[in-house]
Design a protein around this motif. Structure first.
Motif, mmCIF file in Angstrom:
data_model
loop_
_atom_site.group_PDB
_atom_site.id
_atom_site.type_symbol
_atom_site.label_atom_id
_atom_site.label_comp_id
_atom_site.label_asym_id
_atom_site.label_seq_id
_atom_site.Cartn_x
_atom_site.Cartn_y
_atom_site.Cartn_z
ATOM 1 N N ILE A 227 -8.195 -22.581 -7.623
ATOM 2 C CA ILE A 227 -8.206 -21.132 -7.845
ATOM 3 C C ILE A 227 -8.509 -20.394 -6.547
ATOM 4 O O ILE A 227 -9.093 -20.942 -5.615
ATOM 5 N N TRP A 228 -8.086 -19.158 -6.533
ATOM 6 C CA TRP A 228 -8.397 -18.250 -5.425
ATOM 7 C C TRP A 228 -8.530 -16.852 -6.006
ATOM 8 O O TRP A 228 -7.636 -16.379 -6.723
ATOM 9 N N VAL A 229 -9.629 -16.178 -5.737
ATOM 10 C CA VAL A 229 -9.874 -14.812 -6.177
ATOM 11 C C VAL A 229 -9.956 -13.945 -4.926
ATOM 12 O O VAL A 229 -10.717 -14.257 -3.995
ATOM 13 N N VAL A 230 -9.185 -12.875 -4.886
ATOM 14 C CA VAL A 230 -9.101 -12.054 -3.673
ATOM 15 C C VAL A 230 -8.837 -10.609 -4.064
ATOM 16 O O VAL A 230 -8.224 -10.321 -5.097
ATOM 17 N N MET A 231 -9.330 -9.686 -3.238
ATOM 18 C CA MET A 231 -9.145 -8.254 -3.490
ATOM 19 C C MET A 231 -8.300 -7.652 -2.367
ATOM 20 O O MET A 231 -8.546 -7.904 -1.182
ATOM 21 N N PHE A 232 -7.304 -6.850 -2.745
ATOM 22 C CA PHE A 232 -6.444 -6.167 -1.789
ATOM 23 C C PHE A 232 -6.592 -4.657 -1.937
ATOM 24 O O PHE A 232 -6.718 -4.140 -3.051
ATOM 25 N N ARG A 233 -6.538 -3.961 -0.818
ATOM 26 C CA ARG A 233 -6.454 -2.500 -0.812
ATOM 27 C C ARG A 233 -5.087 -2.116 -0.259
ATOM 28 O O ARG A 233 -4.724 -2.526 0.839
ATOM 29 N N LEU A 234 -4.318 -1.345 -1.032
ATOM 30 C CA LEU A 234 -2.967 -0.949 -0.654
ATOM 31 C C LEU A 234 -2.931 0.545 -0.356
ATOM 32 O O LEU A 234 -3.427 1.361 -1.147
ATOM 33 N N GLU A 235 -2.349 0.896 0.765
ATOM 34 C CA GLU A 235 -2.165 2.295 1.097
ATOM 35 C C GLU A 235 -1.078 2.892 0.210
ATOM 36 O O GLU A 235 -0.242 2.168 -0.342
ATOM 37 N N PRO A 236 -1.048 4.215 0.056
ATOM 38 C CA PRO A 236 -0.034 4.850 -0.802
ATOM 39 C C PRO A 236 1.379 4.424 -0.422
ATOM 40 O O PRO A 236 1.770 4.457 0.752
ATOM 41 N N GLY A 237 2.125 3.993 -1.409
ATOM 42 C CA GLY A 237 3.513 3.607 -1.206
ATOM 43 C C GLY A 237 3.720 2.265 -0.536
ATOM 44 O O GLY A 237 4.863 1.866 -0.291
ATOM 45 N N LYS A 238 2.646 1.528 -0.237
ATOM 46 C CA LYS A 238 2.758 0.245 0.432
ATOM 47 C C LYS A 238 2.475 -0.889 -0.541
ATOM 48 O O LYS A 238 1.927 -0.697 -1.616
ATOM 49 N N GLY A 239 2.850 -2.102 -0.122
ATOM 50 C CA GLY A 239 2.588 -3.255 -0.973
ATOM 51 C C GLY A 239 3.349 -4.469 -0.498
ATOM 52 O O GLY A 239 3.598 -4.644 0.697
ATOM 53 N N PHE A 240 3.747 -5.321 -1.433
ATOM 54 C CA PHE A 240 4.498 -6.536 -1.146
ATOM 55 C C PHE A 240 5.885 -6.425 -1.765
ATOM 56 O O PHE A 240 6.023 -6.155 -2.963
ATOM 57 N N SER A 241 6.928 -6.657 -0.962
ATOM 58 C CA SER A 241 8.289 -6.652 -1.495
ATOM 59 C C SER A 241 8.521 -7.901 -2.337
ATOM 60 O O SER A 241 7.636 -8.754 -2.481
ATOM 61 N N GLU B 17 -8.721 0.275 -8.621
ATOM 62 C CA GLU B 17 -8.683 1.695 -8.261
ATOM 63 C C GLU B 17 -7.231 2.133 -8.124
ATOM 64 O O GLU B 17 -6.346 1.328 -7.799
ATOM 65 N N GLY B 18 -6.992 3.429 -8.339
ATOM 66 C CA GLY B 18 -5.655 3.975 -8.136
ATOM 67 C C GLY B 18 -4.641 3.410 -9.118
ATOM 68 O O GLY B 18 -4.958 3.108 -10.266
ATOM 69 N N SER B 19 -3.414 3.237 -8.637
ATOM 70 C CA SER B 19 -2.345 2.709 -9.486
ATOM 71 C C SER B 19 -1.380 1.903 -8.631
ATOM 72 O O SER B 19 -1.258 2.133 -7.423
ATOM 73 N N ALA B 20 -0.707 0.965 -9.267
ATOM 74 C CA ALA B 20 0.289 0.151 -8.572
ATOM 75 C C ALA B 20 1.467 -0.084 -9.508
ATOM 76 O O ALA B 20 1.290 -0.348 -10.698
ATOM 77 N N HIS B 21 2.660 0.017 -8.953
ATOM 78 C CA HIS B 21 3.896 -0.225 -9.702
ATOM 79 C C HIS B 21 4.297 -1.682 -9.502
ATOM 80 O O HIS B 21 4.441 -2.140 -8.367
ATOM 81 N N VAL B 22 4.465 -2.408 -10.601
ATOM 82 C CA VAL B 22 4.814 -3.827 -10.549
ATOM 83 C C VAL B 22 6.081 -4.065 -11.365
ATOM 84 O O VAL B 22 6.172 -3.648 -12.522
ATOM 85 N N THR B 23 7.057 -4.723 -10.744
ATOM 86 C CA THR B 23 8.238 -5.183 -11.467
ATOM 87 C C THR B 23 8.286 -6.702 -11.390
ATOM 88 O O THR B 23 8.078 -7.284 -10.326
ATOM 89 N N ASN B 24 8.525 -7.333 -12.543
ATOM 90 C CA ASN B 24 8.611 -8.790 -12.621
ATOM 91 C C ASN B 24 10.037 -9.224 -12.915
ATOM 92 O O ASN B 24 10.803 -8.491 -13.558
ATOM 93 N N ALA C 90 1.892 0.311 -4.236
ATOM 94 C CA ALA C 90 0.835 1.241 -4.615
ATOM 95 C C ALA C 90 1.402 2.605 -4.950
ATOM 96 O O ALA C 90 2.434 3.031 -4.417
ATOM 97 N N GLY C 91 0.708 3.309 -5.831
ATOM 98 C CA GLY C 91 1.084 4.660 -6.199
ATOM 99 C C GLY C 91 0.688 5.662 -5.128
ATOM 100 O O GLY C 91 0.213 5.298 -4.044
ATOM 101 N N PRO C 92 0.848 6.957 -5.409
ATOM 102 C CA PRO C 92 0.625 7.995 -4.394
ATOM 103 C C PRO C 92 -0.816 8.087 -3.911
ATOM 104 O O PRO C 92 -1.072 8.606 -2.816
#
Length: 264
Positions: free
Chosen positions: A140-154, A169-176, A222-224
């Motif tokens: 297992i691996w547990v990790v926390m990320f902070r994403l700037e507005p509009g940024k993330g992983f493609s 915190e905030g919001s993040a858009h995820v498509t699977n 990440a959201g706005p």
């Protein structure tokens, strides 16, 4: 400390580190991780795919049942790791049997989790790793990320590992997406198809999941107002890692949400 050294113990005390454009890893603690394993956890590799076969252990062990409802209470991050780890060990030993049940069990534990600080995540993972045998594989691996507005992983896959993502915190858009066709790892250089299966907004206290076969590919933005997310990964084999995809913006089949893709 460099990400790309030889296999060695890594303990990074820096409060944040950029791991992608606009994505900060919050006070990470990476122990007994090779460079390839670090790349896996961060979805930072763009190499061509390798074999995806998972070795199945010849045992009957399955994920530990949930405790009785009356025994359930809130968990701090150290207690969460302690309760999750034996379940992860059994799941990995089973060769990934009953994955949906396992992910739901992890999600149930996460509903009881008191929101940790980055420092609590770091110190708890450090203490957990120090308690494990020196030659043990990491489940297992547990990790926390902070994403700037509009940024993330493609778009990227999670080959031979799965995960649950909790909004903090905030919001993040995820498509699977599912990879279509006879192979979960199409050959490099070939165009293959992926089907979008989810289109979610992760808010504080809400989850997104990905399996080793179903919905294994995702994109996270990440959201706005930006976002903080807590990722909990379970690794079915050593060296499990991620690979980026290049995905056509125009769907091949709009009604079925099918897109053409290649390995980046």
């Amino acid at each position: 400390m460099s990400w790309f050294g030889s296999d060695e113990v890594l303990v990074d005390e820096r409060p944040r580190e950029a791991v992608a454009d606009g994505v900060m890893l919050e006070r990470r603690s990476l122990l007994r991780l090779s460079a390839a394993t670090v790349a896996a956890g961060l979805a930072a590799s763009c190499a061509a795919p390798a074999s995806r076969r998972v070795e199945t252990a010849e045992i009957d062990a399955l994920p530990t049942p949930l405790p009785p409802a009356e025994a359930n209470g809130s968990l701090d991050i150290a207690e969460f790791i302690a309760e999750m780890h034996p379940r992860a060990q059994r799941f990995v030993a089973s060769g990934g049997e009953r994955e949906e049940a396992y992910l739901m069990a992890v999600g149930e534990l996460m509903t009881r989790l008191e929101t940790p600080t980055p420092e609590q995540v770091r110190s708890s993972m450090t203490a957990f790793a120090e308690q494990q045998p020196a030659d043990s594989a990491r489940e297992i691996w547990v990790v926390m990320f902070r994403l700037e507005p509009g940024k993330g992983f493609s778009h990227h896959d999670h080959r031979d590992y799965n995960g649950m993502i909790l909004g903090v915190e905030g919001s993040a858009h995820v498509t699977n997406y599912d990879i279509l066709g006879p192979s979960l790892v199409p050959p490099p250089g070939e165009t293959f198809q992926i089907r979008q299966t989810r289109d979610d907004i992760i808010l504080p206290g809400r989850f997104s999941s990905l399996g080793t076969t179903l919905e294994n590919v995702h994109e996270l933005t990440a959201g706005p107002e930006g976002a903080v997310v807590l990722d909990v990964f379970t690794y079915l084999k050593p060296g499990a890692r991620s690979y980026f995809l290049t995905v056509d913006s125009t769907p091949r089949d709009e009604a079925q949400r099918i897109y053409d893709a290649t390995w980046a």
